[in-house]
Design an enzyme around this catalytic site. Structure first.
Site, PDB file in Angstrom:
ATOM      1  N   ASP A 108      15.419  -1.187 -52.562  1.00  0.00           N
ATOM      2  CA  ASP A 108      16.603  -2.008 -52.345  1.00  0.00           C
ATOM      3  C   ASP A 108      16.373  -3.318 -53.096  1.00  0.00           C
ATOM      4  O   ASP A 108      15.328  -3.945 -52.928  1.00  0.00           O
ATOM      5  CB  ASP A 108      16.705  -2.299 -50.843  1.00  0.00           C
ATOM      6  CG  ASP A 108      18.120  -2.286 -50.342  1.00  0.00           C
ATOM      7  OD1 ASP A 108      18.948  -2.975 -50.963  1.00  0.00           O
ATOM      8  OD2 ASP A 108      18.385  -1.611 -49.338  1.00  0.00           O
ATOM      9  N   ASP A 151      22.098  -4.497 -53.577  1.00  0.00           N
ATOM     10  CA  ASP A 151      22.792  -5.076 -52.422  1.00  0.00           C
ATOM     11  C   ASP A 151      23.959  -5.967 -52.877  1.00  0.00           C
ATOM     12  O   ASP A 151      23.847  -6.693 -53.868  1.00  0.00           O
ATOM     13  CB  ASP A 151      21.764  -5.927 -51.664  1.00  0.00           C
ATOM     14  CG  ASP A 151      22.249  -6.411 -50.328  1.00  0.00           C
ATOM     15  OD1 ASP A 151      22.390  -5.578 -49.422  1.00  0.00           O
ATOM     16  OD2 ASP A 151      22.495  -7.628 -50.183  1.00  0.00           O
ATOM     17  N   HIS A 188      22.529   1.373 -42.487  1.00  0.00           N
ATOM     18  CA  HIS A 188      22.021   0.420 -41.505  1.00  0.00           C
ATOM     19  C   HIS A 188      23.035  -0.655 -41.121  1.00  0.00           C
ATOM     20  O   HIS A 188      22.673  -1.611 -40.431  1.00  0.00           O
ATOM     21  CB  HIS A 188      20.757  -0.226 -42.088  1.00  0.00           C
ATOM     22  CG  HIS A 188      21.058  -0.963 -43.366  1.00  0.00           C
ATOM     23  ND1 HIS A 188      21.451  -0.312 -44.515  1.00  0.00           N
ATOM     24  CD2 HIS A 188      21.085  -2.273 -43.643  1.00  0.00           C
ATOM     25  CE1 HIS A 188      21.687  -1.197 -45.450  1.00  0.00           C
ATOM     26  NE2 HIS A 188      21.475  -2.395 -44.950  1.00  0.00           N
TER      27      HIS A 188
HETATM   28  C1  NOJ Z   1      24.385  -5.676 -47.275  1.00  0.00           C
HETATM   29  C2  NOJ Z   1      23.263  -5.051 -46.515  1.00  0.00           C
HETATM   30  O1  NOJ Z   1      23.498  -3.679 -46.397  1.00  0.00           O
HETATM   31  C3  NOJ Z   1      23.214  -5.765 -45.176  1.00  0.00           C
HETATM   32  O2  NOJ Z   1      22.349  -5.141 -44.268  1.00  0.00           O
HETATM   33  C4  NOJ Z   1      22.799  -7.194 -45.425  1.00  0.00           C
HETATM   34  O3  NOJ Z   1      22.840  -7.889 -44.211  1.00  0.00           O
HETATM   35  C5  NOJ Z   1      23.743  -7.869 -46.426  1.00  0.00           C
HETATM   36  N1  NOJ Z   1      24.056  -7.038 -47.550  1.00  0.00           N
HETATM   37  C6  NOJ Z   1      23.157  -9.143 -46.950  1.00  0.00           C
HETATM   38  O4  NOJ Z   1      22.116  -8.882 -47.837  1.00  0.00           O
END
Ligand code: NOJ
Length: 543
Positions: free
Chosen positions: A100, A200, A328
């Site tokens: 990630d 992300d 998640h």
């Molecule tokens: C998306 C991610 O999937 C999430 O879990 C995270 O809180 C936010 N982006 C910020 O990075």
């Protein structure tokens, strides 16, 4: 037949949330040595690519999505040696590794940000987006969590921008040094042999240079596949900028020189047009993007037929659609099905047999259920922000706030803490039955785990399912979805019954049954599809 299609167009992805997968040292938090002990099981399930949510050094305020050092491992999870070993052992088992990568923002404890905020003259000042004018809140931009994106910082009497939470300051990609540093991070991991990155909130990378105000909108709640209109705003100037589409191509070009032929899968959201802009007009942008339609499915054959047809219209080859049932950030899919395992089998069969990449969230293969932790007791920063919003109201409005509930530890066996940890888990394991565990489901032929195993293996061993084109077929029954996958002279035909009633279909001559589930049976030339069942046939054409 020689298989020429790029490997990432044929793979299946399994997401591991390291916090909750397997703890090895009794501190209640999952870790890399723990994951290592489970690799054989993941391989046996048939997984081809593992995507890890972040395990880099981080204060952990957003459980790893707030990185303070991109090239070291957070001690909670182990060491760089553990990580090197993990990559090696995954490859040894003929699986691929995807990390990630949070390019949009860092933690506010990252040394770059600490320097940046220390003074206006600091060489790292322009690594982040500081507004230089008089105003503390220079425009109306709302972050993805519904608060103002501007955060006032007393040290220099200016505000910095964050498109997510305030402790996640956005990097400034208009500064070439930021790009260079981030490409350096990608190189670091690619040189270690990783096979790709999940990017992300990649839709947020660039923000409008002129800081123009966003226009207003009537829409309040965002959905998993639409953040670009939310909180009464069209996010015209802080999401999905053309520069971000362009950047997708740059990153693709940068990584494509590596011999492992790595790929990028982007977390972007918006209309199909926006998704396509990230993929590039010539399919030269991000290799894949997450498609979240299955997060809010309507459990009806027609919905899935429409989805298949839409994806073939909007994302024909060489584009490769993705089918995501959970992650998640979303309510567990089994809970969205009212806990009905029969339906979970139909849905996962759809996900694996359609043309595209199935993305499976750890635990979905055993029907791992949601927790019931109220926002008030949530560890998730979004739950903390909404502490006083009761769970029933979230459910009523169809919004998902406390993401702890989809991040509970994996249920391995019936020992204490379900075999996840010898200590007190960071999130409770919650109530579970013997039948909910991996160890039990492995022994039962008709378990969800064994169904997933069959699906993973079916895809793995069938070039038609990996590469073949797809066509929906008419069934005389509204509850049955039927589609064909074809490659050369081989046709795979799939029947899925989304209804309660038993239905009979006529099977074409020469069909060989490859797989069936949920009680589907072939009797002579008839396929008897009991409620919520399915069958997969293969026909070899003569000419
Ligand atoms: C998306 C991610 O999937 C999430 O879990 C995270 O809180 C936010 N982006 C910020 O990075």
């Amino acid at each position: 037949m020689e298989n020429k299609m790029e490997w990432w167009k044929q793979t299946s992805i399994y997401q591991i949330y390291p916090w909750s997968f397997q703890d090895s040292n009794g501190d209640g938090i999952g870790d890399l040595p723990g994951i290592l002990t489970r690799l054989d099981q993941i391989r046996d399930l048939g997984v081809e690519t593992i995507w890890f949510s972040p395990f880099y050094k981080s204060p952990g305020e957003d459980f790893g999505y707030d990185i303070s050092d991109y090239t070291s491992i957070d001690p909670r999870f182990g060491t760089m040696d553990d990580c090197d070993k993990l990559i090696r052992e995954i490859h040894k088992r003929k699986m691929k590794v995807v990390l990630d990568m949070v390019m949009n923002h860092t933690s506010d404890k990252h040394p770059w940000f600490l320097e940046s905020k220390s003074s206006k003259e600091n060489p790292k000042r322009d690594f982040y987006i500081w507004h230089k004018g008089e105003k503390k809140v220079p425009n109306n931009w709302i972050s993805m969590v519904g608060t103002s994106g501007w955060n006032y910082d007393e040290t220099t009497d200016e505000s910095y921008y964050s498109n997510f939470l305030s402790f996640q300051p956005d990097l400034n990609y208009r500064n070439p040094k930021v790009k260079k540093s981030m490409f350096g991070v990608l190189d670091f991991w690619l040189n270690k042999g990783v096979d790709g990155f999940r990017l992300d909130i990649f839709n947020s990378i660039y923000k409008d240079e002129g800081f123009r105000d966003n226009p207003s909108s009537f829409r309040y709640f965002p959905t998993p596949d639409n953040h670009d209109e939310a909180f009464f705003q069209k996010k015209q100037y802080n999401l999905n900028l053309p520069e971000s589409f362009q950047f997708a191509k740059e990153v693709r070009k940068h990584i494509s020189k590596y011999k492992q032929k790595p790929f990028l899968i982007g977390e972007v959201s918006g209309s199909d047009k926006i998704l396509k802009s990230f993929l590039g007009e010539k399919a030269d942008g991000l290799n894949l993007v997450f498609q979240f339609e299955l997060i809010h499915f309507d459990y009806k054959a027609q919905f899935f037929k429409d989805l298949l047809e839409k994806n073939e219209r909007e994302f024909p080859a060489p584009y490769t659609p993705t089918y995501v049932l959970g992650n998640h950030d979303q309510r567990r899919f089994i809970d969205r099905l009212g806990g009905d395992v029969r339906k979970a089998k139909v849905l996962s069969a759809f996900q694996f047999l359609a043309r595209g990449i199935p993305v499976v969230y750890y635990g979905d293969e055993i029907g791992r259920k949601e927790g019931r932790i109220p926002n008030f007791f949530g560890k998730d920063p979004i739950a903390k922000m909404n502490r006083f919003v009761p769970l029933f109201l979230c459910n009523l409005l169809g919004i998902y706030i406390n993401r702890d509930n989809c991040r509970l530890p994996m249920l391995w066996d019936t020992t204490e803490q379900a075999g996840f940890s010898k200590g007190k888990p960071w999130l409770p394991v919650g109530q579970f039955q013997t039948e909910d565990t991996v160890v039990y489901q492995k022994t039962k032929n008709d378990s969800l785990w064994n169904h997933y195993r069959s699906l993973f293996h079916l895809r793995k061993t069938s070039s038609v399912l990996k590469e073949g084109n797809i066509k929906t077929k008419l069934s005389h029954h509204a509850d049955v979805l039927c589609f064909e996958r074809t490659l050369g002279k081989i046709v795979v035909i799939v029947y899925l019954n989304f209804g309660e009633k038993e239905i009979k279909e006529t099977v074409s001559k020469g069909s060989k049954l490859l797989y069936s589930f949920g009680g589907a049976e072939v009797l002579g030339d008839k396929l008897q599809l009991t409620g919520h069942s399915g069958a997969v046939f293969e026909i070899r054409l003569k000419k």
